[in-house]
Design a protein around this motif. Structure first.
Motif, PDB file in Angstrom:
ATOM      1  N   GLN A 186     -31.523 -39.454 -52.703  1.00 25.60           N
ATOM      2  CA  GLN A 186     -31.746 -38.151 -53.319  1.00 25.60           C
ATOM      3  C   GLN A 186     -30.862 -37.120 -52.628  1.00 25.60           C
ATOM      4  O   GLN A 186     -30.527 -37.255 -51.449  1.00 25.60           O
ATOM      5  CB  GLN A 186     -33.221 -37.746 -53.240  1.00 25.60           C
ATOM      6  CG  GLN A 186     -33.799 -37.725 -51.842  1.00 25.60           C
ATOM      7  CD  GLN A 186     -35.313 -37.546 -51.842  1.00 25.60           C
ATOM      8  OE1 GLN A 186     -35.934 -37.272 -52.867  1.00 25.60           O
ATOM      9  NE2 GLN A 186     -35.930 -37.681 -50.677  1.00 25.60           N
TER      10      GLN A 186
ATOM     11  N   ALA B 227     -41.246 -38.054 -54.841  1.00 23.85           N
ATOM     12  CA  ALA B 227     -40.088 -38.945 -54.741  1.00 23.85           C
ATOM     13  C   ALA B 227     -40.418 -40.155 -53.870  1.00 23.85           C
ATOM     14  O   ALA B 227     -40.026 -41.292 -54.177  1.00 23.85           O
ATOM     15  CB  ALA B 227     -38.896 -38.181 -54.166  1.00 23.85           C
TER      16      ALA B 227
ATOM     17  N   PRO C 219     -32.348 -38.379 -58.023  1.00 25.16           N
ATOM     18  CA  PRO C 219     -32.767 -36.970 -58.079  1.00 25.16           C
ATOM     19  C   PRO C 219     -31.785 -36.083 -57.322  1.00 25.16           C
ATOM     20  O   PRO C 219     -31.353 -36.427 -56.217  1.00 25.16           O
ATOM     21  CB  PRO C 219     -34.133 -36.979 -57.389  1.00 25.16           C
ATOM     22  CG  PRO C 219     -34.580 -38.400 -57.388  1.00 25.16           C
ATOM     23  CD  PRO C 219     -33.331 -39.222 -57.324  1.00 25.16           C
TER      24      PRO C 219
ATOM     25  N   THR D 263     -31.679 -39.216 -47.841  1.00 27.17           N
ATOM     26  CA  THR D 263     -31.707 -37.834 -48.320  1.00 27.17           C
ATOM     27  C   THR D 263     -30.484 -37.112 -47.787  1.00 27.17           C
ATOM     28  O   THR D 263     -30.291 -37.011 -46.572  1.00 27.17           O
ATOM     29  CB  THR D 263     -32.984 -37.108 -47.853  1.00 27.17           C
ATOM     30  OG1 THR D 263     -34.129 -37.826 -48.326  1.00 27.17           O
ATOM     31  CG2 THR D 263     -33.021 -35.685 -48.393  1.00 27.17           C
TER      32      THR D 263
END
Length: 343
Positions: A258, A250, A29, A299
């Motif tokens: 991501q 997520a 993502p 992240t």
């Protein structure tokens, strides 16, 4: 118009919240903190075509834009009265200097929102009269590929210039170099240089007007600028909550990597807060909280350029993982891919 535009923004967010529903196991993502450009978005197109990694672009609108109906009505009247034309319909072959209604020597677009706002003006004009209402030699200056594509969709007979500049300062210098080479039939009226119309939001930098009207330039080189505020911008009240919901999705999907791409200082605090990376007492970035809140998921944060990077550093003490060398889909993607390769 205001209500319609706000509603379309809300609909976009509703679509975003379910954006991970069809995520495949091999997809990463990438949350693009911006409103999706229309008719198509260069970031979505570029990340969808990358072969070295399978990204899933998901748009997360941060800002709410409201069109200024009063300004747009005025622009429609100006257009209908040949403010952008070389002559009225009855005297279309006249030179620009013979048209006392002509008001502008060109238009400057530096945001997709300005293009969207101006498109509402174009849609209300008689299509059969566009050729007469817009001088085919009047330049439309744009700041990048996305803006150029949006302006091209307006289907005006004017040349679109400046696509490769990338930022306001570079565009301003491009305009200085280009505009002063044009015929006075395009740029002047009765011996007076016509201003460029700069379509802006209420929050904007003044680098373009300052550069074009710099008093240190010879008077013959200075270019007057008329700014028209055609939209207003504010952070969406629901952004932090909606982004948090997306991150929860997520986590439930066991996403391992991501990316978040930040396009402006607006929304930075809400983004870091949604991620849980801010210290509650100081309001600054905490690496310890990042480690705890991220869990097994990596992240990463990328900024479109140094302005947003500097804001994150100055305001929150946060160093983004990637700062794009160029504010473009290619620049962002290259930075992310280089980071992934290095780690």
């Amino acid at each position: 118009m205001k209500l319609d535009f706000i509603q379309s923004t809300k609909n976009t967010m509703e679509q975003v919240i379910t954006g991970l529903g069809d995520l495949s196991l091999d997809q990463i993502p990438i949350y693009l903190l911006k409103t999706k450009s229309s008719p198509s978005d260069n970031y979505e197109e570029h990340f969808n075509t990358l072969q070295s990694a399978k990204f899933k672009p998901i748009f997360v609108p941060v800002l709410e834009h409201v069109f200024r109906d009063d300004a747009l009505r005025a622009l429609k009247r100006h257009a209908e009265r040949f403010a952008f034309a070389g002559g009225s319909e009855a005297t279309a072959r006249q030179k620009a200097t013979n048209n006392p209604a002509k008001r502008y020597g060109g238009i400057i677009f530096t945001s997709q929102r300005a293009v969207d706002a101006f498109s509402t003006v174009i849609m209300k004009l008689d299509p059969s009269k566009r050729e007469a209402l817009f001088d085919k030699d009047m330049p439309l200056y744009v700041v990048g590929p996305a803006t150029a594509k949006g302006v091209a969709a307006l289907d005006l007979p004017c040349p679109i210039l400046g696509e490769a500049t990338g930022n306001g300062e570079a565009l301003a210098h491009f305009i200085l170099k280009h505009h002063n080479t044009l015929s006075t039939e395009v740029t002047a009226l009765n011996g007076r240089k016509l201003p460029l119309l700069f379509l802006v939001g209420e929050q904007r930098r003044d680098v373009i007007p300052k550069t074009l009207q710099d008093e240190n330039l010879p008077p013959t080189q200075q270019i007057p600028v008329t700014e028209a505020i055609v939209y207003e911008t504010g952070e969406m009240a629901t952004f932090e909550e909606d982004f948090s919901d997306l991150l929860s999705e997520a986590k439930a999907a066991k996403v391992k990597e991501q990316w978040v791409v930040v396009f402006s200082p607006q929304g930075c605090e809400a983004m870091l807060s949604a991620l849980g990376w801010l210290d509650e007492k100081s309001g600054k970035y905490s690496s310890g909280r990042r480690e705890i809140m991220s869990g097994p998921a990596a992240t990463r944060i990328a900024t479109i350029g140094p302005t947003t990077k500097d804001f994150l550093q100055t305001q929150f003490g946060f160093e983004p993982d990637v700062c794009a060398e160029k504010p473009s889909p290619e620049g962002v993607a290259d930075g992310i891919l280089a980071f992934r390769k290095a780690t």
